[in-house]
Design a protein around this motif. Sequence first.
Motif, mmCIF file in Angstrom:
data_model
loop_
_atom_site.group_PDB
_atom_site.id
_atom_site.type_symbol
_atom_site.label_atom_id
_atom_site.label_comp_id
_atom_site.label_asym_id
_atom_site.label_seq_id
_atom_site.Cartn_x
_atom_site.Cartn_y
_atom_site.Cartn_z
ATOM 1 N N LEU A 64 18.575 38.878 36.889
ATOM 2 C CA LEU A 64 19.376 38.055 37.758
ATOM 3 C C LEU A 64 20.099 38.585 39.071
ATOM 4 C CD1 LEU A 64 20.819 35.358 37.118
ATOM 5 C CD2 LEU A 64 22.887 36.478 36.252
ATOM 6 N N VAL A 83 21.769 43.836 31.968
ATOM 7 C CA VAL A 83 22.839 44.132 32.666
ATOM 8 C C VAL A 83 23.035 45.107 33.662
ATOM 9 C CG1 VAL A 83 25.295 44.888 32.306
ATOM 10 C CG2 VAL A 83 24.197 43.218 30.560
ATOM 11 N N VAL A 127 21.469 43.630 36.806
ATOM 12 C CA VAL A 127 22.486 43.207 37.604
ATOM 13 C C VAL A 127 23.129 44.158 38.334
ATOM 14 C CG1 VAL A 127 24.466 41.884 37.538
ATOM 15 C CG2 VAL A 127 22.648 41.070 35.789
ATOM 16 N N TYR A 146 32.707 25.591 39.230
ATOM 17 C CA TYR A 146 33.046 26.659 38.338
ATOM 18 C C TYR A 146 33.353 26.095 36.918
ATOM 19 C CZ TYR A 146 32.209 29.397 42.620
ATOM 20 O OH TYR A 146 31.715 29.648 43.685
ATOM 21 N N MET A 154 30.337 24.588 35.340
ATOM 22 C CA MET A 154 29.593 25.622 34.723
ATOM 23 C C MET A 154 30.275 25.812 33.454
ATOM 24 S SD MET A 154 29.043 29.251 35.906
ATOM 25 C CE MET A 154 28.828 30.660 35.139
ATOM 26 N N LEU A 173 28.750 25.571 29.717
ATOM 27 C CA LEU A 173 28.519 26.577 28.772
ATOM 28 C C LEU A 173 29.319 26.645 27.311
ATOM 29 C CD1 LEU A 173 28.265 29.902 30.997
ATOM 30 C CD2 LEU A 173 26.393 28.677 29.962
ATOM 31 N N PHE A 188 32.170 40.608 35.251
ATOM 32 C CA PHE A 188 32.176 40.703 36.693
ATOM 33 C C PHE A 188 33.274 39.775 37.098
ATOM 34 C CE2 PHE A 188 28.398 42.704 37.196
ATOM 35 C CZ PHE A 188 28.284 43.067 38.813
ATOM 36 N N ILE A 232 24.308 39.007 30.428
ATOM 37 C CA ILE A 232 24.575 38.165 31.637
ATOM 38 C C ILE A 232 25.322 37.135 31.424
ATOM 39 C CG2 ILE A 232 22.860 39.350 33.124
ATOM 40 C CD1 ILE A 232 20.989 37.167 32.336
ATOM 41 N N PHE A 233 25.313 36.230 30.343
ATOM 42 C CA PHE A 233 25.962 35.219 30.211
ATOM 43 C C PHE A 233 27.553 35.385 30.215
ATOM 44 C CE2 PHE A 233 21.939 33.821 28.567
ATOM 45 C CZ PHE A 233 21.485 32.846 29.248
ATOM 46 N N MET A 283 28.395 36.167 33.946
ATOM 47 C CA MET A 283 28.563 35.119 34.581
ATOM 48 C C MET A 283 29.819 34.257 34.425
ATOM 49 S SD MET A 283 26.300 35.469 36.820
ATOM 50 C CE MET A 283 26.218 37.220 36.920
ATOM 51 N N LEU A 284 29.961 34.115 32.936
ATOM 52 C CA LEU A 284 31.089 33.093 32.608
ATOM 53 C C LEU A 284 32.482 33.927 33.080
ATOM 54 C CD1 LEU A 284 31.650 30.332 31.270
ATOM 55 C CD2 LEU A 284 32.036 31.718 29.225
ATOM 56 N N LEU A 328 32.807 35.722 35.617
ATOM 57 C CA LEU A 328 32.646 35.413 37.021
ATOM 58 C C LEU A 328 33.348 34.105 37.483
ATOM 59 C CD1 LEU A 328 29.980 36.688 39.483
ATOM 60 C CD2 LEU A 328 30.791 34.288 39.864
ATOM 61 N N ALA A 329 32.828 33.109 36.689
ATOM 62 C CA ALA A 329 33.235 31.737 36.802
ATOM 63 C C ALA A 329 34.540 31.657 36.674
ATOM 64 C CB ALA A 329 32.307 30.739 36.005
ATOM 65 N N PHE A 330 35.166 32.039 35.779
ATOM 66 C CA PHE A 330 36.478 31.927 35.620
ATOM 67 C C PHE A 330 37.279 32.602 36.719
ATOM 68 C CE2 PHE A 330 36.034 31.556 30.838
ATOM 69 C CZ PHE A 330 36.055 30.178 30.637
#
Lengths: 298, 256, 314
Positions: free
Chosen positions: A35, A100, A103, A275, A278, A282, C57, C110-111, C114-115, C117-119
């Motif tokens: 990623l 990770v 990343v 977001y 997203m 999810l 993140f 990574i999910f 990323m999640l 990070l989105a929050f």
Amino acid sequence: MSTLAAVLADGMIYAAWLFLIAAGLTMIYGVMRILNMAHGSLYTLGAYTAASLVGAWLRGGHPPLGSFLVLGAAALLVGLVVGPIVERGLLRFTYGRDEVVLVLVTYALFLILEDLVKLVWGVESYYVTEPYGLLGTVDLGPLTYPIYSGLVVLAAIAVGLALRWGIERTRAGKLLVAVIHDREVSAALGIDVSRVFLVTFTVGTTLAALGGALTAPTVAVVPGMGVEVIVLAFAVVVIGGLGSVPGAALGAVLVGLVRSAAVHLLPQLELFSIYLVMALVLAVRPRGLFVAAEARKI
Amino acid sequence: MSAILETEGLVKRFGAVAAADGISVRVEEGTVVGLIGGNGAGKTTFLNLVTGHLAPTSGTVRFEGRDITGLPSRRITRLGICRSFQIPQVFASLTARENLLVGLGIVAMGRGAFVGSGLGGEPPEEVADRVLDRFHLAAHRDRPAGVLPEGVRKLLDVAMALSVKPRILLLDEPTSGVSADEKFALMDLVLGAIREERVTVLFVEHDMELVRTCTERVLAFHEGRVIADGPPAAVLEAPEVRRLVVGEPGLREGAC
Amino acid sequence: MSDARRTALGLLAAFAVAVAAAPLLPRWALFLVAVALGRGLVALGLLLLIRTGLVSFGQGLFFAVGAYAAGTAGSRLHVGDAVALVLLGAVAAAAVAGVLGLLLARYRTIFFAMLSLAFSMIAYGLLVESPALGSTDGFNVHPATVAGVPFAGRAEAYAPYLLALAVAAAAALALDRFQRTHLGRLAPAVRENELRVEYMGASVRNVVHLNLVIAAALAGAGGAVTALAVGHIDPEMAYWTTSGEFVFVTIVAGTSSVAAPFAGAILLELLRSYAVQHAPNTWQLVMGATMLGIILALPGGLWSIFTRRRGARP
């Protein structure tokens, strides 16, 4: 009615731009399981290179219409130079490590590239609005759109079709699918996996740079312009399902429409509407729209 | 004797394939039962259904008369059904002792203790050391489980399942990956430890010699069904079992 | 001497030395350490998450929640006591994590990254769009008091420094203790093998959720400390690059000691203050290169140099 049209038109333009960036990101993940947090920096590199080359092209008195080709050439240049350097010089030493950790590696790369851009181009803004102004505008009912935006949409569609053709119809594409499916077995069957990685990363880099190059004429090219782009692209590919190019297309359209609806209807929601989408996707589909959850064998 | 475990018409379908196709079994408390059958016969699926790793398409699982069908595996574990795994499921970077302390700590927490033993319990650290001794693992006490040889990890896996004092222990091929001459020693060790605790044991095994000597009862699986059920001698001699399961024992011997 | 006691004595000794050194330190150093410890608290929470097998993140979100909670309580509710404000920051962040954790605790690798990070980006967007909270500019934080003594005059430099030290030492000690409990021991077990944890009778999701809440509380306390030390807060605290820096500190410092995140944070702030003056355009480059070097050469982080030499860990 005109609001709806505006939402749709703006949404598609935004979606095209998102897809250009997200396609490379999702492809790199699908094949290499990386990623790439530095994807936004590759976008920035594309924008700066395009600004410099188009500037030089026009100063050299060449035909202005050629500057569209220069935009594409700039993307290709970044892809062919930076892609192999990064893949051969850094990423290949990290294959097989945890996703990770990868990343974190690309996050470090992001930090490095951000400063390299400043070292090469300085911190002041670049403007190359000529290609944008050159095409003029078109009236769609009460709305006026720059024809250049249509060009970006066409570019995104072309990239989408080219990727689909490349993956489904060519030998290289079949090798790619084999590697996505099972890296070890592919290697055992004699597929040169490291070559597939090199090509994938180069293509992905070129697409990021193309996104940047096509954006350059429409904005001020400044340091840090890719910092937000990367999280947008993440949102798009996570929504579609990591590693899925059709998923990225769907994610881009979804995000594009939602954002443009927010801009027109609820401007204060614009910044985080994406977001929010997203997080919602999810919550319902933990691995995105196009990827099925897998069971573990014990 | 009363049935401690009872399944009724257990069915598990994956698409068109029935990995379990109507398994009805009663197991009496304190017995040692061997599960035999070729690859894909449904033995591991049966264990997965009993322990809640898989939810059955239909059918029920009862433990001490109580319906436990569809409970998550952590609940079933806490009720007293533990298992070991075909591929040892250990915590690779934790030491052998820390591996045991995970389960023992969870037991202590069940008694309300966040450190130490809790009311009426033994300190988990002491239990861990005793289990390590009993399984001849003391030499590996402070080594990360990830670096232990396969056979030792296998033993640790079984020790982890047994350390929390289950009522039923399900062992999935405890001797696979263990060299032929160590198999019996390993099973002696495991069964010796089990006898002290009076645990009901179901174990999946490919070595028919081991099945013959170590079990009181054998269930033979084929295509998701139990095709024979009885004392080891009778089951292993049954023509259908000989044809479908045992095959040529010479070939199977080294295979696992 | 047990590991637990050695860590406790080490932390107390470091705390005592730091307190004793206060009169000798120049003003800028007091400020720098206070800010660094505030950020170190966030990294301490990340250390717990990394031991659980998760990299977030989006810790900037909890950092910002803690800071905004403390700042708002200070200026609107006229809560003056710094310790109360720090606790409030921690509780507010923990509460947010308690809710978000319902979703986040289902994700890994990574999910999860990323999640989270989105929050944090949602929070950033909310803060930027909140005129009551100063939008992009943020707002100035009301000066606090410690035990009734105002952060003013001579105390102005010392108070945040001592506050940060006390909070950091207490948090490190508490976290170290927690990790030695039965519940705390489940964190590395979850990282190594979730299936087996479930099969030993514990709920992996609950373990993850709890550790998320603890990490958020630490980040919230860090945000409050930072807000009080700097005297100003803005939405940038929730931006993903801030979160990235926290990850940077945690990874570079390593995860084998609860003191490591603080050492890492102080080192980073020192480097930053140097770089801002002498090399503003190569600062990130140095950070990135350092991080790469450490990931490629020292998988356990900087702190692993010490533990490896001592040979304390097998």
